[in-house]
Design a protein around this motif. Structure first.
Motif, mmCIF file in Angstrom:
data_model
loop_
_atom_site.group_PDB
_atom_site.id
_atom_site.type_symbol
_atom_site.label_atom_id
_atom_site.label_comp_id
_atom_site.label_asym_id
_atom_site.label_seq_id
_atom_site.Cartn_x
_atom_site.Cartn_y
_atom_site.Cartn_z
ATOM 1 N N VAL A 1 11.024 27.503 -8.188
ATOM 2 C CA VAL A 1 10.702 26.077 -8.267
ATOM 3 C C VAL A 1 9.225 25.833 -7.949
ATOM 4 O O VAL A 1 8.542 25.078 -8.652
ATOM 5 C CB VAL A 1 11.604 25.269 -7.304
ATOM 6 N N LYS B 1 16.378 19.046 -6.662
ATOM 7 C CA LYS B 1 15.330 19.553 -7.559
ATOM 8 C C LYS B 1 15.522 19.000 -8.973
ATOM 9 O O LYS B 1 14.554 18.697 -9.667
ATOM 10 C CB LYS B 1 15.323 21.086 -7.576
ATOM 11 N N CYS C 1 8.722 18.682 -1.391
ATOM 12 C CA CYS C 1 9.278 18.060 -2.592
ATOM 13 C C CYS C 1 9.555 16.586 -2.301
ATOM 14 O O CYS C 1 10.568 16.239 -1.707
ATOM 15 C CB CYS C 1 10.568 18.771 -3.001
#
Length: 144
Positions: free
Chosen positions: A15, A81, A125
């Motif tokens: 990621v 995600k 994130c």
């Protein structure tokens, strides 16, 4: 719920590598104004956001980089995600539409660049935090 979390996982290093590739493309757009770059981001974010990630060019390149540099596997929960990819998709579509309308997309591209840098370089994130904040609301109204 823990069984679902175990099943729905992705490698954090993959990621973060994808985010680094997004960062490079976003900086490239900011530097050149080349329309193809946000269009590529629309396609790639769209594939990853809507469960066709195995076709994502950036995910495939990331897999090669992770393997080449022998990055470890660090499983993390996937749904936040995916949500973050959907946010990236919205930003990329906005950049593309603004560009096509002849309106400066520099602020939107700058924000996307900033958040891609946070994810890739610091492992932060922002979309995942928003997901965690919205999850109780979604559960309450039956969307999760």
């Amino acid at each position: 719920m823990s069984e679902i979390k175990h099943i729905a996982q992705i490698n954090e290093y993959k990621v973060r590598t994808i985010a680094f590739l997004v960062l490079i493309l976003a900086i490239g757009y900011l530097e050149t104004g080349w329309l193809l770059l946000p269009i590529l981001l629309v396609i790639d974010f769209g594939l990853r956001a809507f469960d066709a990630g195995k076709y994502s060019p950036l995910a495939r390149i990331s897999d090669l980089i992770v393997k080449l540099f022998s990055f470890p596997t660090k499983p993390i929960y996937f749904p936040p995600k995916r949500f973050a990819a959907r946010v990236g998709f919205a930003f990329s579509v906005t950049i593309t539409v603004l560009h096509l309308l002849g309106i400066s997309a520099i602020w939107v591209a700058g924000i996307l660049t900033f958040f891609a840098a946070l994810e890739s370089l610091a492992g932060i994130c922002a979309g995942c935090y928003v997901y965690d904040w919205l999850l109780p609301v979604w559960r309450k109204i039956g969307l999760e």
